[in-house]
Design a protein around this motif. Structure first.
Motif, mmCIF file in Angstrom:
data_model
loop_
_atom_site.group_PDB
_atom_site.id
_atom_site.type_symbol
_atom_site.label_atom_id
_atom_site.label_comp_id
_atom_site.label_asym_id
_atom_site.label_seq_id
_atom_site.Cartn_x
_atom_site.Cartn_y
_atom_site.Cartn_z
ATOM 1 N N UNK A 28 0.828 -1.205 0.000
ATOM 2 C CA UNK A 28 0.000 0.000 0.000
ATOM 3 C C UNK A 28 0.865 1.258 0.000
ATOM 4 N N UNK A 29 1.879 1.289 0.838
ATOM 5 C CA UNK A 29 2.766 2.441 0.899
ATOM 6 C C UNK A 29 3.498 2.672 -0.414
ATOM 7 N N UNK A 30 3.991 1.598 -1.015
ATOM 8 C CA UNK A 30 4.698 1.710 -2.295
ATOM 9 C C UNK A 30 3.766 2.233 -3.390
ATOM 10 N N UNK A 31 2.548 1.696 -3.463
ATOM 11 C CA UNK A 31 1.597 2.134 -4.479
ATOM 12 C C UNK A 31 1.177 3.589 -4.268
ATOM 13 N N UNK A 32 0.923 3.980 -3.022
ATOM 14 C CA UNK A 32 0.542 5.370 -2.750
ATOM 15 C C UNK A 32 1.664 6.325 -3.139
ATOM 16 N N UNK A 33 2.897 5.975 -2.809
ATOM 17 C CA UNK A 33 4.032 6.816 -3.184
ATOM 18 C C UNK A 33 4.185 6.915 -4.690
ATOM 19 N N UNK A 34 3.982 5.811 -5.377
ATOM 20 C CA UNK A 34 4.078 5.785 -6.830
ATOM 21 C C UNK A 34 3.000 6.674 -7.458
ATOM 22 N N UNK A 35 1.754 6.559 -6.962
ATOM 23 C CA UNK A 35 0.661 7.379 -7.482
ATOM 24 C C UNK A 35 0.916 8.863 -7.235
ATOM 25 N N UNK A 36 1.434 9.202 -6.078
ATOM 26 C CA UNK A 36 1.758 10.599 -5.791
ATOM 27 C C UNK A 36 2.832 11.115 -6.742
ATOM 28 N N UNK A 37 3.829 10.275 -7.046
ATOM 29 C CA UNK A 37 4.865 10.659 -8.004
ATOM 30 C C UNK A 37 4.292 10.892 -9.388
#
Length: 91
Positions: free
Chosen positions: A63-72
């Motif tokens: 979840x953290x990795x995906x959220x960070x990716x989406x924010x990028x």
């Protein structure tokens, strides 16, 4: 370290996610077009391309990795914040 021997799988979408005891299964699906029929509508079938199985304990990291990716992606204007799913906080 890069591992070129690991194959990549293309998918069109995630069909479903479910818990199975201590693991989570994510089913990735590809859509395959049927042969065209003259005068008829184009039809397609869904096929499972791969199923990712991981321990439930890995979900917070995912979840953290995906959220960070989406924010990028949003910061690079590749994806607008309005098309991103809302973030939810656990109860």
């Amino acid at each position: 370290m890069d591992h070129p021997e690991i194959t990549e799988t293309f998918v069109d979408f995630i069909e479903k996610i479910w818990a199975d005891g201590p693991v989570v299964r994510i089913e990735f699906v590809v859509k395959r077009l049927d042969p065209p029929v003259p005068g008829g509508p184009q039809t397609a079938q869904k096929h499972t391309a791969c199923r990712l199985v991981l321990p439930i304990s890995a979900l917070p990291t995912l979840t953290g990795q995906l959220n960070g990716f989406l924010q990028g992606l949003a910061q690079q204007a590749v994806m607008s914040p309005s098309t991103m799913p809302p973030t939810q906080k656990p109860n």
